[in-house]
Motif scaffolding. Sequence first.
Motif, mmCIF file in Angstrom:
data_model
loop_
_atom_site.group_PDB
_atom_site.id
_atom_site.type_symbol
_atom_site.label_atom_id
_atom_site.label_comp_id
_atom_site.label_asym_id
_atom_site.label_seq_id
_atom_site.Cartn_x
_atom_site.Cartn_y
_atom_site.Cartn_z
ATOM 1 N N ILE A 144 0.831 -1.198 0.000
ATOM 2 C CA ILE A 144 0.000 0.000 0.000
ATOM 3 C C ILE A 144 0.869 1.253 0.000
ATOM 4 C CG2 ILE A 144 -1.601 1.355 1.406
ATOM 5 C CD1 ILE A 144 -2.975 -0.821 -0.088
ATOM 6 N N SER A 145 1.906 1.273 0.829
ATOM 7 C CA SER A 145 2.763 2.453 0.914
ATOM 8 C C SER A 145 3.470 2.707 -0.416
ATOM 9 C CB SER A 145 3.785 2.253 2.038
ATOM 10 O OG SER A 145 4.646 3.357 2.124
ATOM 11 N N ARG A 146 4.057 1.670 -0.982
ATOM 12 C CA ARG A 146 4.761 1.850 -2.251
ATOM 13 C C ARG A 146 3.803 2.267 -3.358
ATOM 14 N NH1 ARG A 146 8.830 -3.416 -2.476
ATOM 15 N NH2 ARG A 146 10.284 -2.726 -0.846
ATOM 16 N N TYR A 147 2.625 1.655 -3.384
ATOM 17 C CA TYR A 147 1.683 1.978 -4.459
ATOM 18 C C TYR A 147 1.199 3.413 -4.356
ATOM 19 C CZ TYR A 147 -2.686 2.196 -7.018
ATOM 20 O OH TYR A 147 -3.704 2.593 -7.836
ATOM 21 N N ARG A 183 6.640 -4.738 -11.061
ATOM 22 C CA ARG A 183 5.745 -5.827 -10.690
ATOM 23 C C ARG A 183 5.282 -5.723 -9.248
ATOM 24 N NH1 ARG A 183 5.603 -10.088 -14.248
ATOM 25 N NH2 ARG A 183 7.036 -9.955 -16.000
ATOM 26 N N ARG A 184 5.307 -4.512 -8.724
ATOM 27 C CA ARG A 184 4.864 -4.349 -7.344
ATOM 28 C C ARG A 184 3.364 -4.548 -7.190
ATOM 29 N NH1 ARG A 184 8.159 1.263 -6.050
ATOM 30 N NH2 ARG A 184 10.256 0.395 -6.148
ATOM 31 N N LEU A 185 2.623 -4.250 -8.224
ATOM 32 C CA LEU A 185 1.167 -4.321 -8.123
ATOM 33 C C LEU A 185 0.649 -5.686 -8.536
ATOM 34 C CD1 LEU A 185 -1.162 -2.573 -7.283
ATOM 35 C CD2 LEU A 185 -1.423 -1.819 -9.628
ATOM 36 N N VAL A 221 -9.154 -4.873 -11.647
ATOM 37 C CA VAL A 221 -9.057 -3.464 -11.248
ATOM 38 C C VAL A 221 -10.286 -2.689 -11.714
ATOM 39 C CG1 VAL A 221 -7.752 -1.335 -11.579
ATOM 40 C CG2 VAL A 221 -6.540 -3.485 -11.178
ATOM 41 N N PHE A 222 -10.676 -2.869 -12.965
ATOM 42 C CA PHE A 222 -11.833 -2.147 -13.491
ATOM 43 C C PHE A 222 -13.111 -2.557 -12.752
ATOM 44 C CE2 PHE A 222 -15.363 -1.690 -16.522
ATOM 45 C CZ PHE A 222 -15.236 -0.344 -16.830
ATOM 46 N N ALA A 223 -13.276 -3.858 -12.498
ATOM 47 C CA ALA A 223 -14.458 -4.324 -11.774
ATOM 48 C C ALA A 223 -14.486 -3.773 -10.355
ATOM 49 C CB ALA A 223 -14.493 -5.853 -11.755
ATOM 50 N N ALA A 224 -13.321 -3.707 -9.701
ATOM 51 C CA ALA A 224 -13.269 -3.162 -8.347
ATOM 52 C C ALA A 224 -13.625 -1.685 -8.330
ATOM 53 C CB ALA A 224 -11.878 -3.386 -7.755
ATOM 54 N N VAL A 225 -13.147 -0.929 -9.307
ATOM 55 C CA VAL A 225 -13.464 0.498 -9.376
ATOM 56 C C VAL A 225 -14.967 0.710 -9.549
ATOM 57 C CG1 VAL A 225 -13.155 2.601 -10.735
ATOM 58 C CG2 VAL A 225 -11.184 1.170 -10.199
ATOM 59 N N VAL A 226 -15.574 -0.048 -10.459
ATOM 60 C CA VAL A 226 -17.013 0.091 -10.694
ATOM 61 C C VAL A 226 -17.805 -0.312 -9.456
ATOM 62 C CG1 VAL A 226 -18.943 -0.738 -12.091
ATOM 63 C CG2 VAL A 226 -16.752 -0.214 -13.177
ATOM 64 N N LEU A 227 -17.417 -1.436 -8.820
ATOM 65 C CA LEU A 227 -18.147 -1.926 -7.649
ATOM 66 C C LEU A 227 -18.069 -0.937 -6.490
ATOM 67 C CD1 LEU A 227 -19.656 -4.164 -6.136
ATOM 68 C CD2 LEU A 227 -17.427 -5.166 -5.564
ATOM 69 N N TRP A 228 -16.866 -0.478 -6.152
ATOM 70 C CA TRP A 228 -16.734 0.437 -5.017
ATOM 71 C C TRP A 228 -17.298 1.815 -5.337
ATOM 72 C CZ3 TRP A 228 -16.063 -1.136 -0.324
ATOM 73 C CH2 TRP A 228 -15.406 -2.339 -0.083
ATOM 74 N N ALA A 229 -17.308 2.215 -6.599
ATOM 75 C CA ALA A 229 -17.973 3.467 -6.961
ATOM 76 C C ALA A 229 -19.475 3.369 -6.741
ATOM 77 C CB ALA A 229 -17.664 3.815 -8.420
ATOM 78 N N ALA A 269 -14.438 4.692 -5.343
ATOM 79 C CA ALA A 269 -13.652 4.502 -6.557
ATOM 80 C C ALA A 269 -12.182 4.841 -6.336
ATOM 81 C CB ALA A 269 -14.223 5.362 -7.692
ATOM 82 N N LEU A 270 -11.912 5.869 -5.517
ATOM 83 C CA LEU A 270 -10.531 6.236 -5.225
ATOM 84 C C LEU A 270 -9.826 5.169 -4.382
ATOM 85 C CD1 LEU A 270 -10.956 10.036 -4.424
ATOM 86 C CD2 LEU A 270 -9.885 9.040 -6.447
ATOM 87 N N MET A 271 -10.561 4.499 -3.499
ATOM 88 C CA MET A 271 -9.958 3.501 -2.624
ATOM 89 C C MET A 271 -10.052 2.086 -3.172
ATOM 90 S SD MET A 271 -10.915 4.778 1.235
ATOM 91 C CE MET A 271 -12.680 4.646 0.976
ATOM 92 N N ALA A 272 -10.587 1.928 -4.377
ATOM 93 C CA ALA A 272 -10.807 0.579 -4.915
ATOM 94 C C ALA A 272 -9.496 -0.174 -5.107
ATOM 95 C CB ALA A 272 -11.576 0.679 -6.232
ATOM 96 N N VAL A 273 -8.527 0.454 -5.746
ATOM 97 C CA VAL A 273 -7.248 -0.222 -6.006
ATOM 98 C C VAL A 273 -6.479 -0.499 -4.719
ATOM 99 C CG1 VAL A 273 -5.064 -0.088 -7.248
ATOM 100 C CG2 VAL A 273 -7.146 0.717 -8.334
ATOM 101 N N PRO A 274 -6.349 0.455 -3.769
ATOM 102 C CA PRO A 274 -5.691 0.099 -2.501
ATOM 103 C C PRO A 274 -6.363 -1.054 -1.769
ATOM 104 C CG PRO A 274 -5.801 2.471 -2.714
ATOM 105 C CD PRO A 274 -6.599 1.908 -3.849
ATOM 106 N N LEU A 275 -7.691 -1.091 -1.763
ATOM 107 C CA LEU A 275 -8.376 -2.217 -1.125
ATOM 108 C C LEU A 275 -8.111 -3.517 -1.871
ATOM 109 C CD1 LEU A 275 -11.822 -0.565 -0.238
ATOM 110 C CD2 LEU A 275 -9.937 -1.101 1.310
ATOM 111 N N LEU A 276 -8.021 -3.435 -3.197
ATOM 112 C CA LEU A 276 -7.710 -4.629 -3.977
ATOM 113 C C LEU A 276 -6.279 -5.105 -3.714
ATOM 114 C CD1 LEU A 276 -9.191 -6.412 -6.050
ATOM 115 C CD2 LEU A 276 -8.081 -5.099 -7.851
#
Length: 394
Positions: free
Chosen positions: A236-239, A330-332, A339-347, A355-362
């Motif tokens: 999370i920190s690096r990302y 390859r950190r992520l 990623v796209f599904a997570a953004v849509v779901l959390w939005a 939507a902003l926190m979707a990728v960190p939660l993933l």
Amino acid sequence: MKPTNPAPDGTASPASDHAVSSATFDQPGAAATQATHRNLILIRNFLGIIVVICAAALIFFAKEVILPFVLGVLIALTLSPLTRGLARHGVPPLISAGLLVLAVAATVAGGIYLLSGPVAEWIDEAPRMRAVLEQRLRAITSSLETVREASQRVEDIAASTEDSDVIKVAIDQPGIIASTALDIVTLATTAMVALVLALFLLASNDMFYLKIVQSFPSLTEKTRALQIVYSIERRISRYLLSVTLINAGLGVVVGCCMWIIGMPQPVVWGAIAFLFNFLPYIGSLAGVVLCAVVSLVTFSALSYAVLAPLAYLLATLIEGQFVTPVLLGRRLNLNAVAVFAAVVLWAWVWGVAGALMAVPLLVCLKSLCDHVPALSVLGTFLGDSSAPAARPAA
């Protein structure tokens, strides 16, 4: 086992009768044990499904309570390596945590102050901009107007056939000013709670990590829990830090391009590119569309008005296809579809904040799957196909 000999009269001996009876009664016992084991597995799976459904309902309906805590934990995970590094140089965690949280709060407040003036000006100019845009796109809107008139005629015919005694109920919606004020108050409250929680988490240093270790009985479980926590913190920190720096560079490039082209308020466009790029895929598209609308209203020549959105699109393409893969490497290791599904779901669940926190939660979920054998299948699905599958810790 001693062999059994038949009796002189041809009948089986008592030992043979006992072996046959034991084998006869052991088979139903084994079958009953297997059936009980299968029932326990079904019950466990059923309870797991119920827990997931209840958690989803809690996340959806308790947004105002859960969202600040999740945001605060993400901020703490992002800044915890900095706090730990300053502690090695003799800076107390309380002081470093306070300084970092104040820096974050000042940055957010400065960004809001910087954007408040231009956004208010755009709101005031919205009617004029709409009229100019409709005039520029009259060829397209004329055909759409024809379709709208045809649809209106169909609705009028359908309404005339209805009973005249039908009572129509209209619900008054709050005005845009009241809605905006309410959203600002909610956003300010959420940010304040998140920053205070992050301050407490950072000031406590490794206390919560020690609590997590003390919660597990065996050494294997303690080790695995620490591996999961440190992996989530590191990723999370690096990302977030890397993405923040990349988006800042993108904002500088977009702002310079808008200044060269002659777009009004290029600093605001740099800030928009910086903020929108935290939304994967959706943010870049929204920025290009907004830039195209303002450019069409600003410049009279259509050929010149296309330059601004093309420059914005080119900058985001270079960032997404070359800069981010090279710097993050390859950190992520996340699947683009996931990623796209997570953004849509959390939005859908939490709006723009989700939507902003979707990728960190993933990223947190992927780190958990990489260290838990039972979730290895889900971790393989979330991972990128070009990267080797992570082997769960024993």
